[in-house]
Enzyme design. Structure first.
Site, PDB file in Angstrom:
ATOM      1  N   GLY A 323       0.814  -1.210   0.000  1.00  0.00           N
ATOM      2  CA  GLY A 323       0.000   0.000   0.000  1.00  0.00           C
ATOM      3  C   GLY A 323       0.849   1.262   0.000  1.00  0.00           C
ATOM      4  N   SER A 324       0.330   2.315   0.600  1.00  0.00           N
ATOM      5  CA  SER A 324       0.887   3.663   0.413  1.00  0.00           C
ATOM      6  C   SER A 324       2.249   3.915   1.042  1.00  0.00           C
ATOM      7  CB  SER A 324      -0.119   4.700   0.925  1.00  0.00           C
ATOM      8  OG  SER A 324      -1.271   4.709   0.098  1.00  0.00           O
ATOM      9  N   VAL A 325       2.758   3.013   1.885  1.00  0.00           N
ATOM     10  CA  VAL A 325       4.138   3.231   2.351  1.00  0.00           C
ATOM     11  C   VAL A 325       5.101   3.142   1.169  1.00  0.00           C
ATOM     12  CG1 VAL A 325       3.818   2.508   4.758  1.00  0.00           C
ATOM     13  CG2 VAL A 325       4.325   0.781   3.017  1.00  0.00           C
TER      14      VAL A 325
END
Length: 719
Positions: A323-325
């Site tokens: 995801g967004s990491v």
């Protein structure tokens, strides 16, 4: 006339007897000669029908015993044992009434009822059940008591022995003891006994199954010794016979980088978050940014979980879409190659491309926003644009430079997954820029994050500091910090850290829950859809939530990464669930660093005061500037909270356990780390509320307490 034939007949009989006697004599002499020759052959060659008599006699009179080698221990960074050898015992009862000692005393169960009554106090069987087992159908030499009489500890065995029950005996089996329980259990692993037949003799040895126990099984496993001597029928050594002794060689000891205080603290916090969120799983890792040293790591469920234990190390064996990491790495690649303009704008919400559609977590979007806002607000559309501007070839080059899609090969962590991406087509390529359509493992992410926190230098995570030969104390292998790449420039890393601070402190940032008063944090939140055979799952409980934080933000010392998979209870938002783990753990580490910096060189080596009188120990430690807390009513120190030779701060609380009756100390102003140390010494269950330092305690000072008592503590931050 008739007498003459009679004489002839008698003479014929005599001649026949003489002939028979001669043949009998010859046969007897022949047999005797044959026996002499045969005995001479046997005496000379010591062989009968290809059986060597000398060897056979040796086997009869030679007693051979295995000398069990000790399996190496596993330690934390402070030298506390995390895995060590012990023995488990199986209880059995002799029923054969012919078994008596040399002086006639019974070596069998004499009084079944009494024996059953006493044994029921130590094993999980009722007296009637034990008595029934002692009366088997038919004749039996001895009986066992199933699982209830197996895997008994040494202390239980000793307690039963002290009752002097005739006919009650034990079989010892090598076993492994894990004093800290769930403490990094997936990393430590486990070893179980296994029987092997060697040279006709059964040997029971411990074999590593998981974690360090399995990875270093060869190094941890010693070589059993052997003792041979010749004994007569009474068990005494035969005079002038030689004893052959082969010494056992113990296994090597493994020292990890795990900091016991941080690990205990992290275990406590993640345990509460895991239970309250009712998540499918959780992981957490704390690493030094400049070295790659892992000082704490854990997961839930563990291999010791009561329900559905997990028999793998999720940190390297689970592949997932992060995801967004991932946007941290995309941002770094774009800045490093000159493809990021923070002030340029785009239309958020959705973007049709490559035969599909990119959608923000808020599908309606926020209108036209800047690329800086895209990072703060975690816009998938924005980072799809960033990837397109950068180009798929450049982005894949940086994916590989950050070490993704290949094993990190952390020493001590086996069976690692590589990670995978199809990376075919514009849509799939853009998806990877915000962490979908690509799988990773947690150690790959920690390695990549280190480049951001360490001025562009990427450090290989490591969890083993050294391997030591337990027989001579020499270091066999030493693990040092290892630079595995320079994926980005130092200036790029500093810029990325600046944008990560925006996530935490800018008005539009999504990471406000991770602010820690008095300290500056750089971080990134993530909410990843969980993919399956039939596409991505939907619903708030079907996400992998995560957060990576670095602190102090300008020059990080620590990187902490927490994941929360499929929480079923979201009464408290996922960000707050993760913050309940991240914030207090990171604050504890930063507080320690702040105190150490304030004290400058006031770091001392903890002396060993175990066995000293409490008065002498208190005087000795107080002179060194430590805050000594004595618990227990007896006069000598049984246990100390800081291990001998551990580096401690001069104003640190050091708890000395004197045994006897325990009373609750006044813990006002204590940190959570100090409270956890006290709980470990006194075996207390701690419930913590708030952050900062202790302002209230549920057990009043000087109140008598018992082990297992629950202590509720209220913390508040100091102004």
């Amino acid at each position: 006339m008739n007498k003459k034939p009679q004489r002839t007949k008698n003479r014929g009989h005599r001649e026949n007897r003489g002939t028979f006697g001669k043949w009998l004599f010859l046969i007897t002499v022949g047999l005797f000669t044959l026996f002499i020759v045969r005995f001479a052959y046997i005496a000379i060659n010591k062989d009968v029908q290809h059986v060597n008599l000398r060897s056979q006699a040796e086997q009869i009179y030679t007693q051979q015993r295995i000398i069990q080698a000790r399996r190496g221990d596993i330690y934390d960074a402070d030298g506390n044992a995390l895995a060590t050898d012990t023995s488990k015992y199986t209880l059995y009862a002799v029923l054969d009434r012919t078994q008596k000692s040399s002086d006639g005393k019974p070596l069998y169960v004499k009084d079944r009822k009494k024996t059953a009554q006493i044994l029921s106090q130590y094993i999980n069987l009722k007296p009637a059940q034990i008595e029934k087992a002692l009366k088997p159908k038919g004749q039996a030499y001895q009986v066992e008591f199933g699982s209830a009489g197996s895997n008994l500890s040494a202390s239980t065995m000793q307690k039963i022995k002290k009752r002097h029950l005739p006919g009650i005996n034990f079989i010892a089996t090598p076993a492994r003891q894990y004093p800290e329980g769930e403490f990094a259990s997936q990393i430590i692993g486990m070893a179980t006994p296994k029987v092997k037949t060697k040279n006709g003799t059964d040997e029971t040895n411990l074999v590593g199954q998981l974690g360090l126990e399995g990875y270093f099984d060869k190094e941890l496993t010693g070589v059993n010794g052997l003792r041979k001597d010749k004994q007569d029928v009474y068990g005494y050594q035969i005079a002038n016979s030689k004893q052959v002794m082969k010494k056992a060689v113990n296994g090597d000891n493994i020292y990890t980088t795990l900091d016991s205080q941080t690990q205990h603290f992290l275990e406590n916090k993640i345990n509460k978050a895991y239970k309250s969120s009712n998540a499918n799983s959780m992981t957490a890792v704390v690493m030094e940014a400049k070295t790659g040293k892992i000082i704490a790591a854990t997961q839930r469920p563990t291999l010791h979980a009561e329900n559905n234990p997990v028999w793998r190390n999720m940190l390297v064996q689970d592949a997932y879409e992060p995801g967004s990491v991932m946007k941290i790495l995309t941002l770094a690649a774009a800045i490093d190659t000159g493809h990021f303009n923070p002030n340029a704008t785009f239309n958020s919400g959705t973007w049709a491309m490559g035969g599909g559609k990119i959608t923000d977590w808020s599908s309606s979007g926020w209108g036209t926003i800047s690329y800086k806002d895209a990072f703060d607000m975690s816009s998938n559309v924005g980072f799809a644009h960033v990837e397109q501007d950068m180009g798929a070839d450049i982005w894949m080059k940086y994916i590989k430079r950050f070490g993704l899609l290949k094993r990190v090969n952390v020493i001590g962590m086996g069976n690692e997954v590589n990670g995978y991406t199809t990376f075919k087509g514009a849509l799939a390529q853009a998806n990877t820029a915000f962490g979908q359509g690509i799988t990773v493992n947690a150690m790959q992410m920690m390695q990549a994050f280190s480049a951001i926190g360490n001025n562009g230098k990427m450090m290989k995570p490591y969890i083993i500091s050294r391997i030591v030969n337990s027989n001579n104390g020499k270091t066999v292998k030493k693990v040092k910090p290892e630079v595995v790449g320079h994926p980005i420039k130092a200036s790029t890393a500093k810029k990325v850290l600046g944008y990560m601070q925006g996530v935490i402190y800018d008005q539009k940032g999504l990471g406000h829950d991770y602010q820690i008063k008095g300290y500056r944090i750089a971080g990134k939140t993530a909410t990843a859809q969980i993919g399956g055979a039939h596409g991505y799952s939907t619903g708030d409980t079907n996400y992998l939530y995560s957060f990576v934080g670095m602190a102090p933000a300008k020059n990080p010392k620590y990187i902490m990464y927490v994941t929360l998979r499929q929480p079923q209870n979201l009464k408290k938002p996922a960000t707050k669930q993760i913050a309940s783990v991240f914030n207090p753990t990171m604050k504890m580490l930063l507080s320690q660093q702040k105190v150490a910096e304030k004290a400058k060189r006031k770091v001392i080596t903890m002396p060993n005061v175990i066995g000293e009188t409490t008065q002498k120990a208190n005087s000795q430690l107080s002179k060194k500037g430590m805050q000594v807390v004595i618990v227990g009513s007896k006069g000598k120190v049984k246990q100390q909270s800081a291990e001998p030779n551990q580096q401690v701060l001069t104003d640190q609380h050091v708890i000395l356990d004197a045994g006897g009756e325990y009373r609750m100390p006044d813990i006002s102003g204590w940190s959570s780390a100090d409270v956890q140390q006290l709980a470990r010494i006194l075996k207390l269950n701690v419930k913590e509320n708030g952050t900062g330092y202790v302002t209230q305690q549920s057990i009043s000072p000087n109140t008598p307490i018992k082990r297992g008592t629950t202590l509720t503590v209220q913390y508040e931050a100091k102004n």
